[in-house]
Design a protein around this motif. Structure first.
Motif: not given
Lengths: 127, 144
Positions: B71-80, B93-105
């Motif tokens: 939109e107007r020259g801005v690209l948005t990538i979103a998801g979960e 024991h180890i919990d490093e991986r990302y979980a949840g909603r994300f959004r990058r512009v």
């Protein structure tokens, strides 16, 4: 001007000890064994290597992306073409029975516990 | 903490920066060397005279659940990204991986052709290719 493919090639040829990205992992243990998930985005199945040497588990993967010719990187957060991470397995794990799945860049490893290490109920005898 | 101008020259860039700051302040990013900068998913951007290539490192996601918008020259990538199921009585024991909603512009260059953007998902990487408009591509001018 640098060509990214040439850079990648050079890195591949370089020593094994070269710096690599540390992939994020989740490690979950239940009564039957350990499940490990690792994020290795950009690694095709044939460039993934899993090695168990005595009690050392090594995950290694090379990133391969479709890059148009003459592309110049302008912003890089994934700044190296490979991932590597090493874990030490404990004795009760059965490294001969490891199973692996690799899907959409996520590796799932299941390392069962050796039978003698499975939880057991010990019967108490009355003398 | 913030020493910005009261009259920002580029409002969109300011908003973008503000959004990024907010995101970093409110979300938890596991600190994995090399991947944590800018949060999840990590992104690489490259350019050629004909296109802008964006690589989004988003492993383990159903491609149909990733939302890519321009939109107007801005690209948005979103998801979960859903967390892995943890069986009962298991220990994490180890919990490093990302979980949840994300959004990058990403702000696209002015010569980007928003109508011809292509996106592919392979090996956990979303590759977005944004061609540049014909008129903006370098051309050789014949001398008569």
């Amino acid at each position: 001007m640098t060509e990214p493919t040439a850079v990648t090639k050079k890195t591949e040829e370089a020593a094994r000890s070269e710096a690599a990205l540390l992939p994020p992992v989740d490690v979950i243990e239940d009564a039957g064994g350990i499940t490990l998930y690792a994020d290795l985005p950009g690694v095709p199945k044939d460039k993934l290597s899993l090695q168990i040497d005595a009690d050392t588990l090594t995950l290694e993967g090379e990133i391969s992306l479709d890059m148009p010719e003459g592309m110049e990187a302008t912003h890089a957060e994934v700044s190296r073409p490979r991932y590597r991470r090493t874990f030490t397995l404990s004795k009760e794990l059965d490294s001969g029975k490891v199973s692996a799945e690799f899907n959409h860049g996520v590796l799932k490893l299941r390392i069962p516990k050796a039978e003698h290490a499975q939880p057991r109920r010990i019967e108490v005898k009355v003398a | 903490m913030y020493y910005g101008s009261l009259f920002p020259r580029d409002l969109f860039a300011e908003l973008d920066r503000l959004q990024r700051d907010m995101q970093q302040a409110f979300e938890f990013f596991p600190s994995i060397r090399g991947l944590a900068r800018g949060g999840f998913p990590a992104m690489n951007v490259g350019s050629t005279p004909k296109s802008v290539e964006i690589y989004v490192f988003a492993p383990g996601i159903d491609p149909s659940a990733i939302d890519v918008q321009v939109e107007r020259g801005v690209l948005t990538i979103a998801g979960e990204r859903k967390a892995e199921e943890i069986p009962e009585q298991a220990t994490v024991h180890i919990d490093e991986r990302y979980a949840g909603r994300f959004r990058r512009v990403v702000t696209l260059p002015d010569d980007a052709d928003a109508n011809a953007i292509g996106a592919k998902y392979r090996d956990g990487v979303l590759h977005i290719s944004v061609p540049r408009k014909e008129a903006a591509q370098p051309r050789r001018i014949a001398i008569q």
